[in-house]
Design a protein around this motif. Sequence first.
Motif, PDB file in Angstrom:
ATOM      1  N   PHE A  50     -11.828 -33.736 -44.835  1.00  0.00           N
ATOM      2  CA  PHE A  50     -12.548 -34.979 -44.885  1.00  0.00           C
ATOM      3  C   PHE A  50     -13.930 -34.591 -45.611  1.00  0.00           C
ATOM      4  CE2 PHE A  50     -16.270 -37.110 -42.538  1.00  0.00           C
ATOM      5  CZ  PHE A  50     -15.477 -38.206 -42.447  1.00  0.00           C
ATOM      6  N   HIS A  51     -14.323 -33.271 -45.711  1.00  0.00           N
ATOM      7  CA  HIS A  51     -15.607 -32.989 -46.671  1.00  0.00           C
ATOM      8  C   HIS A  51     -15.101 -33.214 -48.052  1.00  0.00           C
ATOM      9  CE1 HIS A  51     -19.015 -30.546 -48.082  1.00  0.00           C
ATOM     10  NE2 HIS A  51     -18.285 -29.966 -48.797  1.00  0.00           N
ATOM     11  N   LYS A  52     -13.906 -33.120 -48.429  1.00  0.00           N
ATOM     12  CA  LYS A  52     -13.468 -33.328 -49.861  1.00  0.00           C
ATOM     13  C   LYS A  52     -13.315 -34.778 -50.269  1.00  0.00           C
ATOM     14  CE  LYS A  52     -13.620 -28.817 -51.115  1.00  0.00           C
ATOM     15  NZ  LYS A  52     -14.838 -28.473 -51.890  1.00  0.00           N
ATOM     16  N   LYS A  53     -13.331 -35.623 -49.280  1.00  0.00           N
ATOM     17  CA  LYS A  53     -13.060 -36.959 -49.573  1.00  0.00           C
ATOM     18  C   LYS A  53     -14.409 -37.622 -49.933  1.00  0.00           C
ATOM     19  CE  LYS A  53      -8.754 -37.156 -48.448  1.00  0.00           C
ATOM     20  NZ  LYS A  53      -7.351 -37.231 -49.422  1.00  0.00           N
ATOM     21  N   GLU A  54     -14.469 -38.348 -50.935  1.00  0.00           N
ATOM     22  CA  GLU A  54     -15.616 -38.876 -51.692  1.00  0.00           C
ATOM     23  C   GLU A  54     -16.062 -40.144 -51.145  1.00  0.00           C
ATOM     24  OE1 GLU A  54     -15.098 -38.425 -55.936  1.00  0.00           O
ATOM     25  OE2 GLU A  54     -14.938 -36.402 -55.920  1.00  0.00           O
ATOM     26  N   THR A  55     -14.992 -40.924 -50.665  1.00  0.00           N
ATOM     27  CA  THR A  55     -15.535 -42.392 -50.205  1.00  0.00           C
ATOM     28  C   THR A  55     -15.270 -42.565 -48.901  1.00  0.00           C
ATOM     29  OG1 THR A  55     -13.230 -43.341 -50.667  1.00  0.00           O
ATOM     30  CG2 THR A  55     -14.691 -43.061 -52.613  1.00  0.00           C
ATOM     31  N   ILE A  56     -15.749 -43.659 -48.301  1.00  0.00           N
ATOM     32  CA  ILE A  56     -15.710 -44.083 -46.765  1.00  0.00           C
ATOM     33  C   ILE A  56     -14.145 -44.159 -46.638  1.00  0.00           C
ATOM     34  CG2 ILE A  56     -16.092 -45.587 -45.168  1.00  0.00           C
ATOM     35  CD1 ILE A  56     -18.383 -43.525 -45.847  1.00  0.00           C
ATOM     36  N   GLU A  58     -11.411 -43.222 -48.058  1.00  0.00           N
ATOM     37  CA  GLU A  58     -10.559 -42.213 -48.103  1.00  0.00           C
ATOM     38  C   GLU A  58     -10.803 -41.412 -46.687  1.00  0.00           C
ATOM     39  OE1 GLU A  58     -11.910 -40.186 -51.792  1.00  0.00           O
ATOM     40  OE2 GLU A  58     -10.242 -40.695 -52.743  1.00  0.00           O
ATOM     41  N   LYS A  59     -12.046 -41.317 -46.166  1.00  0.00           N
ATOM     42  CA  LYS A  59     -12.314 -40.656 -45.142  1.00  0.00           C
ATOM     43  C   LYS A  59     -11.760 -41.396 -43.985  1.00  0.00           C
ATOM     44  CE  LYS A  59     -16.749 -38.859 -46.643  1.00  0.00           C
ATOM     45  NZ  LYS A  59     -16.335 -37.228 -46.533  1.00  0.00           N
ATOM     46  N   LEU A  60     -11.743 -42.682 -43.779  1.00  0.00           N
ATOM     47  CA  LEU A  60     -10.939 -43.301 -42.905  1.00  0.00           C
ATOM     48  C   LEU A  60      -9.657 -43.376 -42.988  1.00  0.00           C
ATOM     49  CD1 LEU A  60     -13.488 -46.993 -42.936  1.00  0.00           C
ATOM     50  CD2 LEU A  60     -13.277 -44.811 -41.151  1.00  0.00           C
ATOM     51  N   SER A  61      -9.096 -43.315 -43.991  1.00  0.00           N
ATOM     52  CA  SER A  61      -7.480 -43.126 -44.063  1.00  0.00           C
ATOM     53  C   SER A  61      -7.125 -41.924 -43.598  1.00  0.00           C
ATOM     54  CB  SER A  61      -6.998 -43.352 -45.580  1.00  0.00           C
ATOM     55  OG  SER A  61      -5.891 -43.169 -45.735  1.00  0.00           O
ATOM     56  N   LEU A  62      -7.943 -40.736 -43.787  1.00  0.00           N
ATOM     57  CA  LEU A  62      -7.636 -39.634 -43.462  1.00  0.00           C
ATOM     58  C   LEU A  62      -7.851 -39.489 -41.843  1.00  0.00           C
ATOM     59  CD1 LEU A  62      -7.067 -36.342 -43.734  1.00  0.00           C
ATOM     60  CD2 LEU A  62      -9.561 -36.047 -44.105  1.00  0.00           C
ATOM     61  N   MET A  63      -8.933 -40.064 -41.314  1.00  0.00           N
ATOM     62  CA  MET A  63      -8.874 -40.153 -39.778  1.00  0.00           C
ATOM     63  C   MET A  63      -7.647 -40.731 -39.281  1.00  0.00           C
ATOM     64  SD  MET A  63     -13.033 -40.819 -39.518  1.00  0.00           S
ATOM     65  CE  MET A  63     -12.708 -41.187 -38.086  1.00  0.00           C
ATOM     66  N   ARG A  64      -7.013 -41.875 -39.771  1.00  0.00           N
ATOM     67  CA  ARG A  64      -5.802 -42.680 -39.169  1.00  0.00           C
ATOM     68  C   ARG A  64      -4.756 -41.434 -39.304  1.00  0.00           C
ATOM     69  NH1 ARG A  64      -8.424 -47.079 -41.935  1.00  0.00           N
ATOM     70  NH2 ARG A  64      -7.113 -46.412 -43.786  1.00  0.00           N
ATOM     71  N   LEU A  65      -4.508 -40.889 -40.447  1.00  0.00           N
ATOM     72  CA  LEU A  65      -3.475 -40.103 -40.690  1.00  0.00           C
ATOM     73  C   LEU A  65      -3.578 -38.879 -39.747  1.00  0.00           C
ATOM     74  CD1 LEU A  65      -3.120 -40.038 -44.601  1.00  0.00           C
ATOM     75  CD2 LEU A  65      -1.442 -41.172 -42.992  1.00  0.00           C
ATOM     76  N   HIS A 130      -7.982 -26.764 -50.972  1.00  0.00           N
ATOM     77  CA  HIS A 130      -7.079 -27.647 -50.332  1.00  0.00           C
ATOM     78  C   HIS A 130      -5.730 -28.095 -51.026  1.00  0.00           C
ATOM     79  CE1 HIS A 130      -9.608 -29.999 -52.903  1.00  0.00           C
ATOM     80  NE2 HIS A 130      -8.734 -31.110 -52.857  1.00  0.00           N
ATOM     81  N   ALA A 131      -5.473 -27.597 -52.139  1.00  0.00           N
ATOM     82  CA  ALA A 131      -4.428 -27.718 -53.248  1.00  0.00           C
ATOM     83  C   ALA A 131      -3.175 -27.817 -52.261  1.00  0.00           C
ATOM     84  CB  ALA A 131      -4.155 -26.927 -54.224  1.00  0.00           C
ATOM     85  N   GLY A 132      -2.448 -29.089 -52.063  1.00  0.00           N
ATOM     86  CA  GLY A 132      -1.308 -29.235 -51.433  1.00  0.00           C
ATOM     87  C   GLY A 132      -1.406 -29.335 -49.763  1.00  0.00           C
ATOM     88  N   LEU A 133      -2.733 -29.378 -49.626  1.00  0.00           N
ATOM     89  CA  LEU A 133      -2.808 -29.467 -48.133  1.00  0.00           C
ATOM     90  C   LEU A 133      -2.889 -30.760 -47.524  1.00  0.00           C
ATOM     91  CD1 LEU A 133      -3.970 -28.110 -45.327  1.00  0.00           C
ATOM     92  CD2 LEU A 133      -6.300 -28.660 -46.212  1.00  0.00           C
ATOM     93  N   GLN A 134      -2.190 -30.875 -46.426  1.00  0.00           N
ATOM     94  CA  GLN A 134      -2.071 -32.118 -45.658  1.00  0.00           C
ATOM     95  C   GLN A 134      -2.011 -32.098 -44.403  1.00  0.00           C
ATOM     96  OE1 GLN A 134       1.558 -34.530 -46.836  1.00  0.00           O
ATOM     97  NE2 GLN A 134       2.301 -32.779 -47.676  1.00  0.00           N
TER      98      GLN A 134
END
Length: 200
Positions: A50-56, A58-65, A130-134
């Motif tokens: 979440f900290h590495k995401k630069e846009t809102i 991207e952050k929202l997409s991460l939260m959904r995932l 976070h390389a390869g982290l998901q």
Amino acid sequence: MKQRYRTDILTTLVITLLGVFQGQVTVFYIVYLFWFQELIRTMIDFAYLFHKKETIQEKLSLMRLSFGSFFVLFVYFVFIVVLFTFMLHWNQRQLLIDDIRVLVFRNGYFNANILLFLIEYGYYRTSVGHAGLQLQVFNRRHTILHISIILGALISLSIMPRLDIHDNQWVSAWTIVPFLLLKIFIDKPESDRFCGNTEQ
């Protein structure tokens, strides 16, 4: 990577076995420990990504995932607490008290395990990046939880009553070994042995 895996296993083994000798480890203790370690991994990985995401967006997409990962952990939490604390140990007063002490963080060995794991994994994640982290809905460490629940129920319902062991210290000693072996073999590292929620 392998060194951090060994550190994780070693600290879990040492602290938990000390708890066994003091009669403070139950089936619930070890299954809940595995669950809490996975929760820590998921939360740290989520916070880092979440900290590495630069846009809102991207952050929202991460939260959904990430919702799926946290939902699976929530389901496991409810199942572990209901099954091991209230169903399997309801008529065993001392085991029930021991389980509740773990649940409300009144067990020093459990707390030490969690604190050390938090420090170790937090340091690891900041070191490797976070390389390869998901985040994934289901990963190999969830398998540990799944098998631990089945194994714990089997031990509590079928094996331990036949052993007729009343001393809680010996009950702990008998129940702890299969779970620790499970963690060692299933959580065994491959290319990245301590790699949180990445696919391995």
